[in-house]
Design an enzyme around this catalytic site. Structure first.
Site, PDB file in Angstrom:
ATOM      1  N   GLU A  69       0.894  -1.166   0.000  1.00  0.00           N
ATOM      2  CA  GLU A  69       0.000   0.000   0.000  1.00  0.00           C
ATOM      3  C   GLU A  69       0.924   1.205   0.000  1.00  0.00           C
ATOM      4  OE1 GLU A  69      -3.303  -0.234   0.044  1.00  0.00           O
ATOM      5  OE2 GLU A  69      -3.278  -2.410   0.222  1.00  0.00           O
TER       6      GLU A  69
ATOM      7  N   CYS B 171      -2.919   8.689   3.353  1.00  0.00           N
ATOM      8  CA  CYS B 171      -2.608   8.128   2.045  1.00  0.00           C
ATOM      9  C   CYS B 171      -3.766   8.312   1.076  1.00  0.00           C
ATOM     10  CB  CYS B 171      -2.279   6.655   2.191  1.00  0.00           C
ATOM     11  SG  CYS B 171      -3.557   5.772   3.086  1.00  0.00           S
TER      12      CYS B 171
HETATM   13  P1  NAP Z   1       8.378   4.854   4.655  1.00  0.00           P
HETATM   14  O1  NAP Z   1       9.515   5.720   4.938  1.00  0.00           O
HETATM   15  O2  NAP Z   1       8.356   4.110   3.380  1.00  0.00           O
HETATM   16  O3  NAP Z   1       8.278   3.856   5.880  1.00  0.00           O
HETATM   17  C1  NAP Z   1       7.245   2.918   5.968  1.00  0.00           C
HETATM   18  C2  NAP Z   1       7.686   1.767   6.847  1.00  0.00           C
HETATM   19  O4  NAP Z   1       8.703   1.015   6.196  1.00  0.00           O
HETATM   20  C3  NAP Z   1       8.280   2.192   8.182  1.00  0.00           C
HETATM   21  O5  NAP Z   1       7.827   1.308   9.174  1.00  0.00           O
HETATM   22  C4  NAP Z   1       9.765   2.028   7.944  1.00  0.00           C
HETATM   23  O6  NAP Z   1      10.492   1.802   9.119  1.00  0.00           O
HETATM   24  C5  NAP Z   1       9.763   0.785   7.098  1.00  0.00           C
HETATM   25  N1  NAP Z   1      11.007   0.562   6.370  1.00  0.00           N
HETATM   26  C6  NAP Z   1      11.850   1.468   5.846  1.00  0.00           C
HETATM   27  N2  NAP Z   1      12.869   0.848   5.242  1.00  0.00           N
HETATM   28  C7  NAP Z   1      12.648  -0.489   5.387  1.00  0.00           C
HETATM   29  C8  NAP Z   1      13.366  -1.661   4.997  1.00  0.00           C
HETATM   30  N3  NAP Z   1      14.486  -1.572   4.303  1.00  0.00           N
HETATM   31  N4  NAP Z   1      12.877  -2.864   5.346  1.00  0.00           N
HETATM   32  C9  NAP Z   1      11.720  -2.972   6.044  1.00  0.00           C
HETATM   33  N5  NAP Z   1      11.017  -1.894   6.438  1.00  0.00           N
HETATM   34  C10 NAP Z   1      11.473  -0.664   6.118  1.00  0.00           C
HETATM   35  O7  NAP Z   1       7.013   5.655   4.704  1.00  0.00           O
HETATM   36  P2  NAP Z   1       6.539   6.679   5.825  1.00  0.00           P
HETATM   37  O8  NAP Z   1       7.325   7.925   5.635  1.00  0.00           O
HETATM   38  O9  NAP Z   1       6.505   6.056   7.166  1.00  0.00           O
HETATM   39  O10 NAP Z   1       5.032   6.914   5.415  1.00  0.00           O
HETATM   40  C11 NAP Z   1       4.619   7.914   4.516  1.00  0.00           C
HETATM   41  C12 NAP Z   1       4.259   7.309   3.186  1.00  0.00           C
HETATM   42  O11 NAP Z   1       3.373   6.226   3.369  1.00  0.00           O
HETATM   43  C13 NAP Z   1       3.544   8.272   2.279  1.00  0.00           C
HETATM   44  O12 NAP Z   1       4.126   8.229   1.023  1.00  0.00           O
HETATM   45  C14 NAP Z   1       2.120   7.733   2.222  1.00  0.00           C
HETATM   46  O13 NAP Z   1       1.460   8.001   1.016  1.00  0.00           O
HETATM   47  C15 NAP Z   1       2.295   6.293   2.446  1.00  0.00           C
HETATM   48  N6  NAP Z   1       1.116   5.687   3.049  1.00  0.00           N
HETATM   49  C16 NAP Z   1       0.383   4.823   2.320  1.00  0.00           C
HETATM   50  C17 NAP Z   1      -0.733   4.241   2.881  1.00  0.00           C
HETATM   51  C18 NAP Z   1      -1.578   3.265   2.111  1.00  0.00           C
HETATM   52  O14 NAP Z   1      -2.424   2.615   2.679  1.00  0.00           O
HETATM   53  N7  NAP Z   1      -1.363   3.132   0.830  1.00  0.00           N
HETATM   54  C19 NAP Z   1      -1.101   4.520   4.181  1.00  0.00           C
HETATM   55  C20 NAP Z   1      -0.326   5.412   4.903  1.00  0.00           C
HETATM   56  C21 NAP Z   1       0.789   5.992   4.319  1.00  0.00           C
HETATM   57  P3  NAP Z   1      11.276   3.008   9.841  1.00  0.00           P
HETATM   58  O15 NAP Z   1      10.259   4.007  10.205  1.00  0.00           O
HETATM   59  O16 NAP Z   1      11.881   2.341  11.018  1.00  0.00           O
HETATM   60  O17 NAP Z   1      12.254   3.526   8.844  1.00  0.00           O
END
Ligand code: NAP
Length: 680
Positions: free
Chosen positions: A256, A295
């Protein structure tokens, strides 16, 4: 110093280094620290598979649903504490309602669906029986079963409660143990919820573990049968997609990701229509709830060219009344972004958007705030932009904050084309009072969207109460194609099925009855001289049968039924007209007369364990019954479903009404409630 702990392999794990600070989004003070140094991820995965999985799979779907419901009830008791902590993420009370109450409500909803739509068993049948030979000795049935792997759930920062509960509940119901990985910024709120769940002792050990801190190496520990459900940025999704265990190791990944959702104003809407207000309110709500860190928020506001100024003015006027500041303050409508880093990200994104758009409202570098220090908190003004013709950035750049861009269109086809330039979104909406516009837009948008909301004066109020454009609902699918990640979550039981394996099983009917726990057409029936209506749920067995005495249906019966019910359709009453009917060629009995007579044939009338008939499923009339035909009914116990929370259960009976030649006249399932014990 509060160092967040992980719940791993049956105990709370605390790293022995200092960890990285997590700051209050409003005050900049330290809330907690985060570290996973020294955490044995391999042991967590093994614990999930060796302890959690077997414990979960020993329970039926209904037992798992019962535990989820108990867990949700228990969380309600600590809601106030969670709200307090949630303020520190920058969320207002209304934002926290979406996250905390929304999360708990989602668990209730999934638990309730599990009880109503899944069997009280560990195997779930899918679709009907497929005959594979003429004699009926070789048939096939698709079945869903639990997998022996672990469900890893990687969440984004914006919904620290809802985000993990909406993933945990379907996985748990499916019999998969979960490892929950919250995003770092708001991990303290997820930790508080998991701590409460663990302390309640309600869930089987190993069914829920928590990884607080960097997840380095987590995917290295996973293998075939394991599943990763990721929510976050497209960038991180790309990294995970390219992990060797996903590419070559059989690890299933669903994504997602980010999404440039749109809302379209129909070409029929004028400045005097109530739809304009519906549209403007919807855009402003989506921009400001969670400070736009949703999102599903509306990033692209697609409007008829002639209405651009009107819409821009109306949105700007509403945004001007949005008070920004400490989310605890009563007058504040919009809190802070999750962190100062995040604010920098949003400012950069606005800068990119401005390459092809003008600022209509807001200054990304300045905002007046209430009850807070604008320098220490991650506050930002709502920002409305207006795209130049042919602009690329609005369809490409996600500003994950209170930022939207107006885009003008010239025709409905043009609006649909612009929407599709987002390359796949989670949610879209259209505001129109014209059914033809609604159809054209929805059919055009549907291939690009997971969910579409159609709004007008008739449904706007109720739609707003249900969360409007931006609210994923537990009974509706959440996810979207293309840029949105291509994943799908929720959608009632659909969300559970993603975790199960569907298998086509080919066997004899008796074998399928034994395998599925559900009587299969063609398998053995048992008649032991005791009418099954005299047996309590404890005594009834799948396959127990009553074969009725025959009964002849007379013309007088048909006439009486027609007169008594008022159903005087010509095929039952007018011999000449009925003779012209190509299917009947003469007077036939009403289908409902046949079903009613069948009930009279199979019923055992005295008070007994059968408490009520609550419906029929799959009723089909197959062969017409003419006057003086003889019918008989065979009623067989098909499925027995004890209700965990009642002293009765549901019994589904296979009913087969046949004529003297043995042709099936009607087939259906009779649904009854039967006491667990009789006499009670
Ligand atoms: P993110 O930086 O991609 O992080 C998301 C999750 O992935 C965090 O728990 C992060 O952990 C983890 N992560 C990062 N690198 C990883 C790796 N190499 N292996 C495993 N896990 C890893 O996103 P965010 O900044 O938290 O969230 C914002 C984004 O999410 C926006 O772009 C938004 O559109 C999107 N979003 C989408 C939805 C949906 O349902 N489609 C819902 C909410 C948000 P750490 O925090 O520990 O780095």
């Amino acid at each position: 110093m509060t160092l967040l702990e992980s719940y791993a392999a049956g105990r709370w794990f605390r790293a022995d280094d200092e960890g990285a600070p997590l700051l209050d989004a409003v005050t900049g003070e330290e809330v907690a620290r985060l570290s996973s140094t020294g955490l044995d991820l391999g042991a967590m995965v093994a614990h999930a598979k060796d302890v959690g999985g077997p414990a979960l799979r020993a329970l039926t779907f209904h037992e798992r649903a019962g535990l989820l419901k108990a867990m949700a009830k228990d969380l309600l008791a600590v809601k106030d504490e969670l709200y307090e902590l949630s303020f520190r993420t920058g969320a207002t009370r209304r934002d926290s309602g979406v996250d905390i109450d929304g999360g708990i409500g989602t668990v209730f909803s999934i638990a309730s669906k599990g009880t109503r739509e899944l069997p009280n068993d560990t195997v779930h049948v899918d679709g009907g029986l497929e005959p594979l030979g003429r004699a009926g000795t070789f048939v096939a049935q698709h079945v869903w079963t639990s997998r022996p792997g672990v469900a890893v759930q990687v969440n984004a920062f914006n919904f620290p409660v809802w985000g993990f509960l909406e993933k945990l509940a379907p996985a748990f119901l499916a019999g998969s143990p979960s490892i929950v990985k919250p995003a770092e910024q708001t991990a303290y709120l997820t930790e508080a919820v998991v701590r409460r769940i663990v302390e309640s002792g309600l869930l089987p050990e190993g069914s829920l573990q928590l990884l607080c801190g960097p997840p380095q190496g987590l995917l290295d520990e996973l293998t075939v049968q394991d599943r990763v459900a990721f929510t976050g940025s497209a960038h991180t999704a790309g990294l995970l997609r390219n992990h060797t265990n996903v590419l070559h190791g059989g690890v299933e990944l669903t994504v997602e990701a980010d999404s440039l959702n749109c809302s379209i104003l129909g070409p029929d809407v004028t400045a005097d229509d109530p739809e304009l207000d519906v549209f403007v309110k919807g855009v402003v709500t989506e921009m400001t709830v969670k400070a736009g860190q949703k999102c599903t928020a509306i990033r692209r506001v697609i409007v008829p060219r002639a209405m651009q100024d009107t819409v821009a003015d109306a949105i700007a006027a509403r945004l001007a009344s949005v008070t920004v500041g400490d989310p605890r303050s009563e007058e504040v409508r919009m809190g802070a972004l999750v962190s100062l880093d995040q604010r920098e990200e949003v400012r950069k994104a606005v800068q990119s958007l401005r390459a092809s758009a003008d600022l209509v409202f807001g200054d990304p570098d300045h905002v007046d705030v209430v009850d807070a220090d604008a320098d220490r908190g991650a506050f930002i003004s709502p920002v409305l932009l207006r795209a130049h013709d042919g602009a690329v950035e609005p369809h490409d750049v996600e500003a994950f904050g209170p930022v939207s861009t107006l885009v003008a269109y010239d025709s409905v086809a043009d609006a649909v084309r612009l929407a599709a330039r987002g390359r796949g979104s989670l949610a879209g909406s259209v505001v129109t009072h014209d059914p033809a516009v609604a159809r054209e837009v929805v059919l055009g948008l549907a291939p690009w969207h997971g969910r579409i909301v159609v709004l007008n004066r008739d449904d706007a109020a109720e739609a707003a109460a249900a969360g409007g454009h931006g609210s994923p609902l537990p009974v509706l699918v959440h996810g979207g194609p293309g840029r949105a990640g291509g994943g799908e979550e929720l959608g009632g039981i659909r969300g559970v099925l993603h975790h199960l394996q569907r298998t086509a099983v080919q066997a004899s009917p008796d074998m399928l009855t034994a395998i599925t726990g559900r009587w299969t057409t063609g398998s053995r029936r048992t008649e032991d001289g005791v009418h099954p209506f005299r047996k309590s749920l404890a005594d009834l067995r799948v396959g127990d049968t009553i074969t009725s005495a025959p009964r002849t249906v007379s013309r007088a019966d048909i006439d009486h039924f027609a007169e008594f019910t008022g159903d005087t359709f010509y095929a039952h009453t007018d011999p000449e007209a009925a003779a012209q009917n190509p299917l009947f060629g003469g007077i036939v009995a009403h289908g409902y007369l046949v079903v009613s007579l069948a009930a009279g044939l199979f019923v055992d009338p005295d008070p007994g364990p059968v408490l009520a008939n609550f419906g029929v499923d799959s009723l089909r009339f197959l062969t017409p019954v003419k006057a003086d035909d003889t019918i008989a009914v065979t009623l067989t116990v098909k499925q027995i479903t004890p209700r965990t929370s009642a002293d009765y259960g549901e019994v589904r009976w296979d009913a087969l009404v046949a004529n003297a030649a043995g042709d099936p006249v009607a087939t259906y399932d009779v649904l009854t409630l039967v006491a667990k014990e009789w006499p009670a």
